[in-house]
Design a protein around this motif. Structure first.
Motif, PDB file in Angstrom:
ATOM      1  N   VAL A   1       0.948  -1.061  -0.111  1.00 47.79           N
ATOM      2  CA  VAL A   1      -0.130   0.039  -0.117  1.00 47.79           C
ATOM      3  C   VAL A   1       0.735   1.558  -0.473  1.00 47.79           C
ATOM      4  O   VAL A   1       2.231   1.751   0.714  1.00 47.79           O
ATOM      5  N   ASN A   2       0.698   2.098  -1.374  1.00 45.41           N
ATOM      6  CA  ASN A   2       1.607   3.146  -1.165  1.00 45.41           C
ATOM      7  C   ASN A   2       0.864   4.537  -0.379  1.00 45.41           C
ATOM      8  O   ASN A   2      -0.181   4.804  -0.531  1.00 45.41           O
ATOM      9  N   LEU A   3       1.742   4.928   1.209  1.00 42.22           N
ATOM     10  CA  LEU A   3       1.203   6.121   1.301  1.00 42.22           C
ATOM     11  C   LEU A   3       2.392   7.135   1.363  1.00 42.22           C
ATOM     12  O   LEU A   3       3.652   6.762   1.367  1.00 42.22           O
TER      13      LEU A   3
ATOM     14  N   GLU B   1       1.374  10.274   5.935  1.00 45.15           N
ATOM     15  CA  GLU B   1      -0.148   9.056   6.290  1.00 45.15           C
ATOM     16  C   GLU B   1       0.935   7.865   6.877  1.00 45.15           C
ATOM     17  O   GLU B   1       0.678   7.573   8.007  1.00 45.15           O
TER      18      GLU B   1
ATOM     19  N   SER C   1      -7.468   9.856   3.888  1.00 42.52           N
ATOM     20  CA  SER C   1      -6.865   9.764   2.837  1.00 42.52           C
ATOM     21  C   SER C   1      -5.984   8.084   3.428  1.00 42.52           C
ATOM     22  O   SER C   1      -6.069   7.233   2.654  1.00 42.52           O
TER      23      SER C   1
ATOM     24  N   LYS D   1      -9.055   5.497   4.144  1.00 42.46           N
ATOM     25  CA  LYS D   1      -9.610   5.165   2.993  1.00 42.46           C
ATOM     26  C   LYS D   1      -8.620   4.269   1.894  1.00 42.46           C
ATOM     27  O   LYS D   1      -9.531   3.279   1.234  1.00 42.46           O
ATOM     28  N   LYS D   2      -6.720   4.902   1.970  1.00 45.30           N
ATOM     29  CA  LYS D   2      -6.158   3.942   0.907  1.00 45.30           C
ATOM     30  C   LYS D   2      -5.954   2.025   2.101  1.00 45.30           C
ATOM     31  O   LYS D   2      -5.760   1.842   1.357  1.00 45.30           O
TER      32      LYS D   2
ATOM     33  N   GLU E   1      -9.261   0.411   0.681  1.00 44.47           N
ATOM     34  CA  GLU E   1      -9.803   0.143  -0.416  1.00 44.47           C
ATOM     35  C   GLU E   1      -9.209  -1.623  -0.549  1.00 44.47           C
ATOM     36  O   GLU E   1      -8.957  -1.911  -1.401  1.00 44.47           O
ATOM     37  N   ASN E   2      -8.012  -1.449   0.329  1.00 44.38           N
ATOM     38  CA  ASN E   2      -6.891  -3.257   0.403  1.00 44.38           C
ATOM     39  C   ASN E   2      -7.410  -4.192   1.557  1.00 44.38           C
ATOM     40  O   ASN E   2      -6.416  -5.241   1.822  1.00 44.38           O
TER      41      ASN E   2
END
Length: 226
Positions: A148-150, A154, A196, A199-200, A203-204
């Protein structure tokens, strides 16, 4: 203060122990990693001085085993391995300090004094919560094995919550530890980054950050109903 000295070079061990005893420290000397683990299991120490290149069980294995059972014992690595990657590996495994051989005895004692004057609790370098994984040295996050790209901010929020897993942490506390001192506590920056981040992760499939109304945020693994 009681010190466990794990050093397989007996002449060096004797010299260090003699000097430390003159300064009033109690010192137990052992010469291999197997004995180091045995002594650590049955005795209490204020400091472990640990050589990496020891017979039977190497120093890094001793350190990794120790940190699974004891997060507070201070560890000073003494080693002829002076490469940067060896230092990084030792510190990431839970050592508090690293002194390369050859060294000056006065520097060793100064480092010992420094370590013994502050409190410490080791945090794992790889944290998990359900399917969420946080690799601290690599600054990497994954959910169910999927990266997961943060953003940096974040990631810092998530890292702080993971370090306090199971504890409700207020927004103000997070801001104090993640933003610099000039940050505006009343700006929308925190809410934006938190939204944000959540949410990220969701979503995963990593919906693990919970908002406790009026109190703050908590990260914990949701247990399935029986």
């Amino acid at each position: 203060m009681k010190i466990l000295l794990a050093e397989d070079e007996k002449s060096l061990s004797s010299a260090i122990a003699k000097g430390l005893r003159k300064l009033g420290y109690a010192v137990d000397q052992i010469y291999d990693g197997e004995d180091a683990l045995a002594y650590l299991e049955i005795n209490e120490y204020d400091l472990l001085i640990l050589d990496l290149n020891m017979p039977k069980v190497d120093g890094l294995t001793v350190l990794n085993t120790l940190r699974k059972a004891d997060s507070e014992l201070k560890v000073l690595i003494l080693s002829a391995r002076s490469e940067i990657e060896d230092k990084v590996r030792g510190l990431d495994s839970g050592a508090n300090d690293y002194l390369a051989k050859p060294f000056d005895f006065e520097e060793l004692t100064a480092r010992i004094r420094n370590l013994l004057r502050w409190s410490f609790t080791y945090k794992e370098s790889h944290l998990t919560c359900g399917g969420l994984e946080l690799d601290i040295p690599g600054k990497a996050v994954a959910v169910g094995g999927v990266p997961v790209n943060l953003t940096n901010k974040e990631y810092s929020i998530l890292e702080y919550l993971m370090f306090h897993m199971g504890k409700v942490v207020g927004a103000e506390e997070i801001i104090e530890h993640v933003w610099d001192s000039e940050a505006d506590l009343f700006s929308n920056s925190f809410k934006y980054h938190m939204h944000s981040l959540k949410k990220k992760l969701s979503e995963n499939g990593g919906d693990c950050i919970k908002n406790i109304r009026g109190q703050g945020y908590v990260i914990r693994e949701e247990k399935a109903d029986a």
